[in-house]
Design a protein around this motif. Structure first.
Motif, short mmCIF file in Angstrom:
data_model
loop_
_atom_site.label_atom_id
_atom_site.label_comp_id
_atom_site.label_asym_id
_atom_site.label_seq_id
_atom_site.Cartn_x
_atom_site.Cartn_y
_atom_site.Cartn_z
N TYR A 211 1.05 -35.13 21.47
CA TYR A 211 0.81 -33.95 22.31
C TYR A 211 0.19 -34.41 23.62
O TYR A 211 -0.48 -35.44 23.69
CB TYR A 211 -0.14 -32.98 21.63
CG TYR A 211 0.42 -32.20 20.46
CD1 TYR A 211 0.53 -30.82 20.51
CD2 TYR A 211 0.83 -32.85 19.30
CE1 TYR A 211 1.02 -30.09 19.42
CE2 TYR A 211 1.34 -32.14 18.22
CZ TYR A 211 1.43 -30.76 18.29
OH TYR A 211 1.92 -30.04 17.22
N ILE A 212 0.40 -33.61 24.67
CA ILE A 212 -0.22 -33.93 25.96
C ILE A 212 -0.68 -32.65 26.64
O ILE A 212 -0.05 -31.60 26.51
CB ILE A 212 0.77 -34.68 26.88
CG1 ILE A 212 0.08 -35.03 28.21
CG2 ILE A 212 2.03 -33.87 27.13
CD1 ILE A 212 0.87 -35.93 29.12
N THR A 213 -1.78 -32.75 27.35
CA THR A 213 -2.19 -31.70 28.28
C THR A 213 -2.38 -32.35 29.64
O THR A 213 -3.00 -33.41 29.75
CB THR A 213 -3.48 -31.00 27.83
OG1 THR A 213 -3.82 -29.97 28.79
CG2 THR A 213 -4.66 -31.95 27.69
N GLY A 214 -1.82 -31.73 30.66
CA GLY A 214 -1.92 -32.30 32.00
C GLY A 214 -0.91 -31.65 32.92
O GLY A 214 0.21 -31.35 32.52
N THR A 215 -1.29 -31.41 34.16
CA THR A 215 -0.35 -30.91 35.15
C THR A 215 0.53 -32.07 35.61
O THR A 215 0.22 -33.23 35.35
CB THR A 215 -1.09 -30.31 36.36
OG1 THR A 215 -1.84 -31.35 37.01
CG2 THR A 215 -2.06 -29.21 35.93
N PHE A 243 -3.08 -37.84 21.08
CA PHE A 243 -3.30 -36.79 22.08
C PHE A 243 -3.49 -37.45 23.44
O PHE A 243 -4.41 -38.25 23.63
CB PHE A 243 -4.53 -35.96 21.71
CG PHE A 243 -4.68 -34.70 22.53
CD1 PHE A 243 -3.77 -33.68 22.41
CD2 PHE A 243 -5.74 -34.55 23.40
CE1 PHE A 243 -3.89 -32.51 23.14
CE2 PHE A 243 -5.88 -33.39 24.14
CZ PHE A 243 -4.95 -32.36 24.01
N LEU A 244 -2.60 -37.13 24.37
CA LEU A 244 -2.63 -37.72 25.71
C LEU A 244 -3.38 -36.79 26.66
O LEU A 244 -3.11 -35.58 26.68
CB LEU A 244 -1.22 -37.97 26.22
CG LEU A 244 -0.30 -38.80 25.32
CD1 LEU A 244 1.08 -38.94 25.96
CD2 LEU A 244 -0.91 -40.17 25.04
N VAL A 245 -4.28 -37.36 27.45
CA VAL A 245 -5.06 -36.59 28.41
C VAL A 245 -5.00 -37.26 29.77
O VAL A 245 -4.73 -38.46 29.86
CB VAL A 245 -6.54 -36.46 27.96
CG1 VAL A 245 -6.64 -35.72 26.64
CG2 VAL A 245 -7.21 -37.82 27.87
N PRO A 246 -5.22 -36.52 30.85
CA PRO A 246 -5.25 -37.13 32.18
C PRO A 246 -6.35 -38.19 32.29
O PRO A 246 -7.34 -38.15 31.55
CB PRO A 246 -5.52 -35.95 33.11
CG PRO A 246 -5.06 -34.75 32.34
CD PRO A 246 -5.37 -35.05 30.91
N GLU A 292 -5.74 -41.92 27.55
CA GLU A 292 -5.61 -41.43 28.92
C GLU A 292 -4.31 -41.92 29.54
O GLU A 292 -3.90 -43.06 29.31
CB GLU A 292 -6.79 -41.90 29.78
CG GLU A 292 -8.13 -41.31 29.35
CD GLU A 292 -9.27 -41.71 30.27
OE1 GLU A 292 -9.01 -42.48 31.23
OE2 GLU A 292 -10.41 -41.27 30.06
N VAL A 293 -3.66 -41.05 30.32
CA VAL A 293 -2.43 -41.43 31.01
C VAL A 293 -2.57 -41.08 32.49
O VAL A 293 -3.22 -40.11 32.85
CB VAL A 293 -1.20 -40.72 30.42
CG1 VAL A 293 -0.88 -41.26 29.04
CG2 VAL A 293 -1.42 -39.21 30.35
N ASN A 297 5.37 -42.22 33.77
CA ASN A 297 5.80 -43.45 33.09
C ASN A 297 4.95 -43.70 31.84
O ASN A 297 5.48 -44.07 30.78
CB ASN A 297 5.70 -44.65 34.03
CG ASN A 297 6.71 -44.60 35.15
OD1 ASN A 297 7.73 -43.94 35.03
ND2 ASN A 297 6.43 -45.28 36.25
N ASP A 298 3.64 -43.51 31.97
CA ASP A 298 2.75 -43.66 30.82
C ASP A 298 3.11 -42.68 29.72
O ASP A 298 3.17 -43.02 28.54
CB ASP A 298 1.29 -43.44 31.23
CG ASP A 298 0.77 -44.49 32.19
OD1 ASP A 298 1.38 -45.57 32.25
OD2 ASP A 298 -0.24 -44.23 32.86
N VAL A 299 3.36 -41.43 30.13
CA VAL A 299 3.66 -40.37 29.16
C VAL A 299 4.96 -40.68 28.43
O VAL A 299 5.04 -40.55 27.20
CB VAL A 299 3.75 -39.00 29.86
CG1 VAL A 299 4.03 -37.91 28.83
CG2 VAL A 299 2.47 -38.69 30.62
#
Length: 308
Positions: A211-215, A243-246, A292-293, A297-299
């Motif tokens: 999952y990811i949250t981020g604009t 869980f991916l976060v900014p 953190e991403v 590209n990271d995502v």
């Protein structure tokens, strides 16, 4: 005989004076007790009002943080649209579809002084069909979420990432939830929607345990969001493993309640404290890795298995 009579009169006078003083003292004590009770009630009312005021201030602070995050996002969008140039060239026919998990925050109202936020998980289905560059958003059921503008940027970033023009295609995004909800941070799904578009174009499958949250910003970078803790807990409950976060948001500030009791009055104040998101989730019993991403590209590396 006279001396005995005189002594008796003196004792009588002393007794009368003593009774008068006792009566006066009793009246003063009663008056002071009543005054103290009045003051005590006033203090209790004041402490109660202070506690309610602290609660309202904490709620307003949280709402302000969300608003600031959204204003920053829309500012970047305006800057992008002020510089973008439109091309009349159309691409080859592109078709495809994909599905991705998205997380958001909804506002829950209790009584007059109680407002809190909780995370919700939803599905976003992306369909790429031949068309004229339109962005179409469908929500099932009726969901209060603003995705239209963020999908525009997501489409542009997906084009840059894949090298495939989508000007001759329509992007249809359907957001599906278990129930009607009013979410407060639609732009935070931008990075997830970008991955879904890339997946639909390339045929790469999205890992549904990530999952990811981020604009998403026009340069492909992932922007910061609010409500990270609430979203992480909701994702963990839905089976999230990663869980991916900014960048910079794996350690987040939260409002921690501090209780203090004065007499019969309980006072709750709030102060900001920094927590590690992954450790905090473990305290809740969730085994979720937080990473953190910085950019798309990271995502893609985590969600699509891409090594770019």
């Amino acid at each position: 005989m006279n001396e005995a009579l005189s002594s008796s009169k003196t004792l009588t006078v002393i007794l009368i004076l003593s009774l008068m003083m006792n009566t006066a003292s009793t009246s003063i004590i009663i008056a002071l007790n009543q005054k103290n009770q009045t003051i005590s009630r006033m203090l209790e009312e004041a402490y109660t009002q202070l506690s309610q005021a602290n609660t309202i201030i904490a709620q307003l602070s949280t709402q302000l943080n969300y608003t600031i995050q959204q204003l920053e996002y829309y500012k970047r969008q305006l800057e992008y649209y002020a510089t973008i140039t439109h091309s009349s060239n159309f691409s080859e026919t592109i078709t495809g579809s994909s599905e991705v998990n998205i997380v958001a925050v909804r506002e829950v109202r209790g009584d007059l002084f109680t407002v809190y936020y909780e995370g919700v998980t939803m599905k976003a289905k992306v369909e790429v069909t031949p068309g004229n560059g339109r962005i179409l958003v469908n929500t099932q059921p009726n969901i209060g979420i603003d995705l239209q503008s963020s999908i525009r940027i997501a489409t542009t970033v997906a084009e840059k990432y894949t090298g495939v023009s989508l000007k001759g295609a329509d992007i249809i995004v359907s957001v599906i939830a278990d129930q009607a909800v009013q979410v407060v941070d639609g732009p935070s799904a931008g990075a997830a929607i970008t991955i879904a578009i890339i997946s639909a174009v390339t045929g790469l499958k999205v890992n549904n345990t990530v999952y990811i949250t981020g604009t998403i910003n026009p340069d492909g970078s992932v922007g910061s969001v609010g409500g990270v803790l609430e979203k992480a807990i909701a994702a963990a409950k839905s089976g999230c493993k990663l869980f991916l976060v900014p960048k910079g948001q794996s350690n987040i500030p939260i409002l921690k309640p501090i209780e203090k009791t004065i007499g019969n009055v309980k006072i709750i104040t709030y102060q900001y404290t920094i927590i590690n998101l992954e450790s905090h989730l473990k305290n809740y019993g969730f085994q979720v890795k937080v990473v953190e991403v910085e950019n798309i590209n990271d995502v893609a590396r985590y969600m699509l298995g891409e090594k770019t």
